[in-house]
Design a protein around this motif. Sequence first.
Motif, short mmCIF file in Angstrom:
data_model
loop_
_atom_site.label_atom_id
_atom_site.label_comp_id
_atom_site.label_asym_id
_atom_site.label_seq_id
_atom_site.Cartn_x
_atom_site.Cartn_y
_atom_site.Cartn_z
N ALA A 44 0.83 -1.21 0.00
CA ALA A 44 0.00 0.00 0.00
C ALA A 44 0.86 1.26 0.00
O ALA A 44 0.48 2.28 -0.59
N ASP A 45 2.03 1.21 0.65
CA ASP A 45 2.93 2.36 0.64
C ASP A 45 3.38 2.67 -0.78
O ASP A 45 3.51 3.83 -1.18
N TYR A 46 3.66 1.63 -1.53
CA TYR A 46 4.07 1.79 -2.93
C TYR A 46 2.92 2.35 -3.76
O TYR A 46 3.08 3.31 -4.52
N LEU A 47 1.73 1.77 -3.60
CA LEU A 47 0.58 2.21 -4.39
C LEU A 47 0.18 3.64 -4.05
O LEU A 47 -0.08 4.46 -4.94
N GLY A 48 0.13 3.95 -2.77
CA GLY A 48 -0.29 5.28 -2.35
C GLY A 48 0.77 6.34 -2.57
O GLY A 48 0.45 7.53 -2.69
N GLY A 49 2.03 5.92 -2.63
CA GLY A 49 3.12 6.87 -2.83
C GLY A 49 3.42 7.10 -4.30
O GLY A 49 2.94 8.05 -4.92
N GLN A 50 4.20 6.19 -4.87
CA GLN A 50 4.65 6.39 -6.25
C GLN A 50 3.50 6.42 -7.24
O GLN A 50 3.45 7.28 -8.13
N ILE A 51 2.56 5.48 -7.11
CA ILE A 51 1.51 5.37 -8.13
C ILE A 51 0.49 6.50 -8.00
O ILE A 51 0.19 7.20 -8.97
N MET A 52 -0.06 6.71 -6.79
CA MET A 52 -1.11 7.71 -6.62
C MET A 52 -0.57 9.13 -6.68
O MET A 52 -1.15 10.01 -7.33
N GLN A 53 0.55 9.37 -6.02
CA GLN A 53 1.04 10.74 -5.89
C GLN A 53 1.91 11.19 -7.05
O GLN A 53 2.04 12.39 -7.30
N GLN A 54 2.52 10.23 -7.77
CA GLN A 54 3.44 10.63 -8.83
C GLN A 54 3.02 10.14 -10.21
O GLN A 54 2.86 10.93 -11.13
N MET A 55 2.87 8.82 -10.36
CA MET A 55 2.56 8.28 -11.69
C MET A 55 1.20 8.76 -12.19
O MET A 55 1.07 9.23 -13.33
N THR A 56 0.18 8.64 -11.35
CA THR A 56 -1.18 8.96 -11.79
C THR A 56 -1.33 10.42 -12.21
O THR A 56 -1.86 10.70 -13.29
N PRO A 57 -0.87 11.39 -11.40
CA PRO A 57 -1.00 12.78 -11.86
C PRO A 57 -0.26 13.04 -13.17
O PRO A 57 -0.75 13.79 -14.02
N ARG A 58 0.91 12.43 -13.32
CA ARG A 58 1.66 12.67 -14.55
C ARG A 58 0.97 12.07 -15.77
O ARG A 58 0.99 12.64 -16.86
N LEU A 59 0.37 10.91 -15.59
CA LEU A 59 -0.31 10.28 -16.71
C LEU A 59 -1.61 11.00 -17.06
O LEU A 59 -1.95 11.17 -18.23
N TRP A 79 13.72 13.95 -14.07
CA TRP A 79 12.77 13.85 -12.97
C TRP A 79 13.50 13.79 -11.63
O TRP A 79 13.18 14.50 -10.68
N PHE A 80 14.53 12.94 -11.56
CA PHE A 80 15.23 12.72 -10.30
C PHE A 80 16.25 13.81 -10.00
O PHE A 80 16.93 13.76 -8.97
N ALA A 81 16.38 14.81 -10.87
CA ALA A 81 17.24 15.94 -10.54
C ALA A 81 16.69 16.69 -9.33
O ALA A 81 17.42 17.36 -8.61
N ASP A 82 15.39 16.55 -9.10
CA ASP A 82 14.74 17.13 -7.93
C ASP A 82 14.85 16.11 -6.79
O ASP A 82 14.26 15.03 -6.85
N ALA A 83 15.61 16.44 -5.76
CA ALA A 83 15.86 15.51 -4.67
C ALA A 83 14.58 15.07 -3.97
O ALA A 83 14.45 13.91 -3.56
N ASP A 84 13.61 15.98 -3.83
CA ASP A 84 12.35 15.63 -3.17
C ASP A 84 11.56 14.62 -4.00
O ASP A 84 10.97 13.67 -3.47
N GLU A 85 11.55 14.82 -5.32
CA GLU A 85 10.86 13.88 -6.20
C GLU A 85 11.56 12.52 -6.15
O GLU A 85 10.91 11.47 -6.12
N ALA A 86 12.88 12.54 -6.18
CA ALA A 86 13.64 11.29 -6.13
C ALA A 86 13.35 10.53 -4.84
O ALA A 86 13.16 9.31 -4.85
N HIS A 87 13.29 11.25 -3.73
CA HIS A 87 13.02 10.61 -2.44
C HIS A 87 11.62 10.01 -2.41
O HIS A 87 11.42 8.88 -1.96
N ALA A 88 10.63 10.76 -2.88
CA ALA A 88 9.26 10.27 -2.88
C ALA A 88 9.12 9.01 -3.73
O ALA A 88 8.45 8.04 -3.34
N TYR A 89 9.76 9.01 -4.88
CA TYR A 89 9.70 7.86 -5.78
C TYR A 89 10.38 6.65 -5.15
O TYR A 89 9.83 5.55 -5.11
#
Length: 331
Positions: free
Chosen positions: A91-106, A132-142
């Motif tokens: 759920a951490d993976y789904l709610g983090g990378q997928i919901m917060q990052q992948m889904t908005p971008r798609l 994308w990962f040049a942003d340290a916050d984005e890299a950490h979230a992913y």
Amino acid sequence: MSLADAARTINATAYGYISSWALLTAAEQRVFDRLPAASSDLSDTYPDADLVDTWFHTLAASGLVEHESDGDTWSLTDDMAKLLSGDNSYADYLGGQIMQQMTPRLMSGSAEQNVLAQVLADPESRRGYEGWFADADEAHAYQSSQYAGSLGPAKALAAALPDPTGRVLDLGGGWGAIARAIAKRHGIDVDVVDFATVIDSAPPADSTVTFHDGNALDPSTWPTSTDSVRYDGAVLSYLFSSIPGSEHDRLLGALADRGVRWIAVHDFMVGGGTWAAAWSLQHAVFVPGHTSRSSDEVNAMLQRHGFTPVSTGPLVDEMTTLTVGVRSSTE
């Protein structure tokens, strides 16, 4: 196929996003950690009980939660609880990378546009994971969610390797979920190469796993270029889907030149399951020059560089494939 079956097929695809939305929202909100519970038990966070029940009915229709016999309580089966609740859960993976990052971008992108439509019209608009990962916050979230989602598959990958006898190179290995699993199972050292913004926030590892600031596509940044290090094998997990297709063959050649005995390629490979192509598409939206590969294509590339495929099969069910190539001797 009858007209009714055709309509059901269309609807299953067209409306599947609703159950996905319900699941990803539940994962992001960590609501599974609060089950079993009735909707009224969640009123401190969700005041509209009817809306909560509608939400959970949607999850139940997909087999994700169950409605207890009292008619009020929602719960997870034991197996669902193992996957969807607790720290570092799926759920951490789904709610983090997928919901917060992948889904908005798609779906929307930074300019409130459908990114898939934008990329189809303008392939050059993609900036890739390095941008994308040049942003340290984005890299950490992913990476934090990727790490949580990779702990289980990492153990399966480590178990499938051809008995490593020496140091292993993990290119683009992120926070080292796979590296840690390999080191633990086989009692060997593993070097992880990834961007500084990625590895700088990685959880502490013991002395068997070493992180190196570098670029998986640039062999001059690998430890082999500066140290007298020889690798028994190399792992490329989710790397092919994250880099231009034109780099795949060159990367395998660079590893062959460094004398590795085996190479393990783990990725979303076309024909490798129900969700393999969908995930390939998702990465294609972000990666300039992305090329989707089948396992046959990957194996053919391995063979061109002197590696005989010894095993090819699913790792994450209906999603990813692991193929391993070994050569009998190294120069």
